[in-house]
Scaffold this active site. Structure first.
Site, PDB file in Angstrom:
ATOM      1  N   GLY A 244       0.728  -1.141  -0.111  1.00 53.16           N
ATOM      2  CA  GLY A 244      -0.146  -0.062  -0.165  1.00 53.16           C
ATOM      3  C   GLY A 244       0.848   1.209   0.122  1.00 53.16           C
ATOM      4  O   GLY A 244       0.211   2.338  -0.331  1.00 53.16           O
ATOM      5  N   GLU A 286       3.919  -6.723   1.610  1.00 55.83           N
ATOM      6  CA  GLU A 286       3.481  -7.307   0.184  1.00 55.83           C
ATOM      7  C   GLU A 286       3.644  -5.834  -0.568  1.00 55.83           C
ATOM      8  O   GLU A 286       2.428  -5.455  -1.102  1.00 55.83           O
ATOM      9  CB  GLU A 286       2.180  -7.702   0.017  1.00 55.83           C
ATOM     10  N   PRO A 287       4.498  -5.112  -0.702  1.00 54.40           N
ATOM     11  CA  PRO A 287       4.622  -4.206  -1.508  1.00 54.40           C
ATOM     12  C   PRO A 287       4.578  -4.225  -2.999  1.00 54.40           C
ATOM     13  O   PRO A 287       5.199  -5.241  -3.582  1.00 54.40           O
ATOM     14  CB  PRO A 287       5.817  -3.207  -1.157  1.00 54.40           C
ATOM     15  N   GLY A 288       3.882  -3.632  -3.818  1.00 50.51           N
ATOM     16  CA  GLY A 288       3.924  -3.434  -5.296  1.00 50.51           C
ATOM     17  C   GLY A 288       4.366  -2.368  -5.725  1.00 50.51           C
ATOM     18  O   GLY A 288       5.523  -2.058  -6.360  1.00 50.51           O
ATOM     19  N   ARG A 289       3.697  -1.326  -5.881  1.00 50.81           N
ATOM     20  CA  ARG A 289       3.732   0.121  -6.499  1.00 50.81           C
ATOM     21  C   ARG A 289       4.918   0.564  -5.935  1.00 50.81           C
ATOM     22  O   ARG A 289       5.784   1.235  -6.799  1.00 50.81           O
ATOM     23  CB  ARG A 289       2.489   0.922  -6.026  1.00 50.81           C
ATOM     24  N   ARG A 326      -5.186   4.262 -15.723  1.00 50.90           N
ATOM     25  CA  ARG A 326      -5.333   4.601 -14.557  1.00 50.90           C
ATOM     26  C   ARG A 326      -5.911   6.120 -14.358  1.00 50.90           C
ATOM     27  O   ARG A 326      -6.783   6.365 -13.559  1.00 50.90           O
ATOM     28  CB  ARG A 326      -4.022   4.649 -13.571  1.00 50.90           C
ATOM     29  N   TYR A 330      -9.167   6.068 -12.134  1.00 56.99           N
ATOM     30  CA  TYR A 330      -8.919   6.713 -10.928  1.00 56.99           C
ATOM     31  C   TYR A 330      -8.922   7.965 -10.703  1.00 56.99           C
ATOM     32  O   TYR A 330      -8.323   8.552  -9.615  1.00 56.99           O
ATOM     33  CB  TYR A 330      -7.829   5.934  -9.928  1.00 56.99           C
ATOM     34  N   CYS A 357     -10.785   5.435 -29.124  1.00 60.72           N
ATOM     35  CA  CYS A 357     -12.216   6.270 -29.462  1.00 60.72           C
ATOM     36  C   CYS A 357     -13.115   6.370 -28.070  1.00 60.72           C
ATOM     37  O   CYS A 357     -14.079   5.775 -28.129  1.00 60.72           O
ATOM     38  CB  CYS A 357     -12.918   5.575 -30.454  1.00 60.72           C
ATOM     39  N   TYR A 386       0.728  -1.225 -12.295  1.00 58.33           N
ATOM     40  CA  TYR A 386      -0.551  -1.074 -12.607  1.00 58.33           C
ATOM     41  C   TYR A 386      -0.591  -0.306 -13.965  1.00 58.33           C
ATOM     42  O   TYR A 386      -1.911   0.545 -14.249  1.00 58.33           O
ATOM     43  CB  TYR A 386      -1.524  -0.521 -11.518  1.00 58.33           C
TER      44      TYR A 386
HETATM   45  N1  LLP Z   1      -1.400  -7.084  -0.939  1.00 56.73           N
HETATM   46  C1  LLP Z   1      -2.664  -7.348  -1.362  1.00 56.73           C
HETATM   47  C2  LLP Z   1      -3.339  -8.278  -0.634  1.00 56.73           C
HETATM   48  C3  LLP Z   1      -3.130  -6.319  -2.208  1.00 56.73           C
HETATM   49  O1  LLP Z   1      -4.385  -6.233  -2.675  1.00 56.73           O
HETATM   50  C4  LLP Z   1      -2.535  -5.294  -2.943  1.00 56.73           C
HETATM   51  C5  LLP Z   1      -3.005  -4.469  -3.778  1.00 56.73           C
HETATM   52  C6  LLP Z   1      -0.930  -5.124  -2.691  1.00 56.73           C
HETATM   53  C7  LLP Z   1      -0.500  -5.966  -1.687  1.00 56.73           C
HETATM   54  C8  LLP Z   1      -0.060  -4.265  -3.247  1.00 56.73           C
HETATM   55  O2  LLP Z   1      -0.438  -2.870  -2.954  1.00 56.73           O
HETATM   56  P1  LLP Z   1       0.417  -1.857  -3.331  1.00 56.73           P
HETATM   57  O3  LLP Z   1       1.873  -1.825  -2.607  1.00 56.73           O
HETATM   58  O4  LLP Z   1       0.961  -1.917  -4.856  1.00 56.73           O
HETATM   59  O5  LLP Z   1      -0.206  -0.538  -3.099  1.00 56.73           O
HETATM   60  N2  LLP Z   1      -5.105  -0.958  -9.643  1.00 56.73           N
HETATM   61  C9  LLP Z   1      -4.907   0.001  -8.499  1.00 56.73           C
HETATM   62  C10 LLP Z   1      -4.174  -0.667  -7.531  1.00 56.73           C
HETATM   63  C11 LLP Z   1      -5.019  -1.921  -6.773  1.00 56.73           C
HETATM   64  C12 LLP Z   1      -4.091  -2.388  -5.782  1.00 56.73           C
HETATM   65  C13 LLP Z   1      -4.940  -3.811  -5.111  1.00 56.73           C
HETATM   66  N3  LLP Z   1      -4.257  -4.453  -4.313  1.00 56.73           N
HETATM   67  C14 LLP Z   1      -3.952   1.237  -8.908  1.00 56.73           C
HETATM   68  O6  LLP Z   1      -3.655   1.162 -10.145  1.00 56.73           O
HETATM   69  O7  LLP Z   1      -3.863   2.284  -8.353  1.00 56.73           O
END
Ligand code: LLP
Length: 434
Positions: A244, A286-289, A326, A330, A357, A386
């Site tokens: 997050g 669990e970092p992604g972004r 995005r 959003y 389009c 994303y």
């Molecule tokens: N763990 C779980 C269970 C999650 O649902 C998520 C993201 C993450 C980890 C990773 O979160 P992050 O660190 O990336 O914030 N498509 C949206 C974002 C959806 C995120 C969903 N879950 C966007 O483009 O902003």
């Protein structure tokens, strides 16, 4: 705004990983996703080094996953959080160690659960009692005993777009700690011999720009764990605090840094455990972004430009909502630079639109830029997370290629789709032939 290894060369071209983006655009075509390998590695290391207690950082594959990306995070010693059979398949194809894979998701199919069990993934995060039932049945059949965490919904909001809030009461994720559902789930999981309950999971949302909400969620989780331990005697050996952490999309964004974030959450758990005489659980993140977001840049070629009523300038690029949905989904904001003339002074405010389009296909509502000409290369920053993972073939637009750059070299990690890819799955019933 400069991110990672970005620099400007003597010709005024934006460079990433020592590669001119103008040359990358020439070589690989546009739109092109460019990933800064050093920045991804640095972000991984910052997470791992900031963790000062036993635990694991599992990269959230949903942000951006390919076989190469899975290898990269593996090399950096991270685990992997997957949420579908497809992400799990990618991880397995990359040779990712299954014991470091966490399988999340709110509605896993029986096929996905069987695949996870067959692959021996390290942890399955159970999102509902129905899933627990299905899991126990399948585990019994397959004679395995998976390690599970229960995903709990703490009922905590955060400052983020409502579509990315995942820990509020009215949301599909997790088992609510309010009203006793979570406690019943703990008792059911403890009673099920087919699974091994190792702990709890919480994830409240994405692009979080302050620490209050994640800290509150962690406290709610700990408080629940304490209450549950009083009635069941069970104290979790693992806690997964989800992902997050937000990133910088605009100059004005001020996300906490990775170290602050990890230390604040770790500190919170440690304090709570000390205060209540409980052992510190193994901590998962669990970092992604925040691993990959700022490391990605999308290059586009400018096509048509128009002067709109009210003297507003508009420039259309050769991608748009197909490679970056995005803004449309959003209302996400992005910063861009003119990659082939970085040092030119901005003269106008441009609206940057895509080629789909759809009137809503606007990548940036207002971008302050030098005069744009057909053929210019525009770089939109912080598109690593994303974007590719949410890209579509709307309008039968082929999805872009992705290159990984580092120290003056570039390697394709995703090939550009071509038109034959677009019809690959199309079938023609005999009655339509001839
Ligand atoms: N763990 C779980 C269970 C999650 O649902 C998520 C993201 C993450 C980890 C990773 O979160 P992050 O660190 O990336 O914030 N498509 C949206 C974002 C959806 C995120 C969903 N879950 C966007 O483009 O902003």
């Amino acid at each position: 705004m400069r991110l990672g290894t970005m620099s400007v060369n003597e010709r005024g071209h934006l460079c990433i990983g020592g590669m001119s983006t103008v040359e990358l655009a020439e070589t690989y075509g546009t739109p092109l996703y460019v990933f800064d390998e050093d920045l991804i590695r640095q972000n991984c290391r910052r997470y791992v080094n900031a963790q000062d207690c036993p635990g694991m950082v599992a990269y959230a594959a949903k942000a951006f996953i390919t076989v190469a990306m899975a290898r990269l995070v593996f090399q950096e010693g991270l685990g992997l959080d997957v949420v579908s059979g497809g992400e799990l398949y990618t991880a397995i194809r990359a040779g990712f160690p299954p014991e470091n894979i966490i399988f999340n998701g709110n509605n896993k199919t029986p096929e996905e659960i069987s695949m996870a069990l067959r692959s021996n993934v390290g942890r399955i995060v159970v999102d509902s009692l129905d899933e627990l039932d299905m899991l126990t049945t399948l585990a019994r059949k397959m004679r395995v005993r998976p390690r599970i965490l229960l995903r709990l919904n703490p009922g905590v909001s955060a400052h983020a777009h409502e579509y990315v809030l995942t820990g509020i009461d009215d949301c599909k994720f997790g088992i609510s700690v309010k009203g006793g559902a979570a406690l019943s789930a703990v008792m059911a999981a403890l009673a099920a011999e087919e699974v091994q309950l190792v702990g709890y999971h919480v994830h409240i949302g994405s692009q979080l720009l302050d620490l209050d909400a994640p800290l509150l969620a962690a406290r709610v989780l700990l408080q629940f764990a304490l209450q549950a331990s009083e009635s069941t005697g069970y104290w979790p050996t693992e806690l997964d605090l989800g992902g997050g952490l937000g990133i910088k999309y605009l100059l004005s964004d001020r996300p906490p840094d990775i170290e602050q974030y990890v230390r604040a959450l770790t500190g919170c758990v440690r304090e709570f455990c000390t205060a209540h005489g409980k052992p510190l659980p193994y901590l998962l993140f669990e970092p992604g972004r925040s691993i990959v977001g700022e490391a990605g840049t999308t290059l586009y070629t400018v096509g048509a430009t128009k002067l709109m009523p009210g003297d507003r300038h508009l420039a259309a690029v050769d991608g748009g909502m197909t490679d970056n949905p995005r803004p449309a989904l959003y209302d996400a904001k992005y910063h861009c630079v003119l990659a082939n003339r970085v040092n030119d002074e901005p003269v106008s405010t441009y609206r940057i639109v895509g080629k789909c389009c759809e009137s809503g296909d606007v990548l940036i509502k207002e971008a302050s830029l030098p005069e744009l000409r057909k053929g210019d290369i525009l770089a939109v920053l912080s598109t690593g997370a994303y974007n590719y993972s949410m890209a579509s073939n709307y309008n039968r637009v082929a999805r872009p290629a992705a290159v990984l750059v580092s120290s003056g070299r570039a390697d394709l990690i995703v090939a550009r789709e071509d038109f034959s890819d677009l019809v690959r799955l199309d079938l023609l019933p005999a009655r339509l032939v001839g």
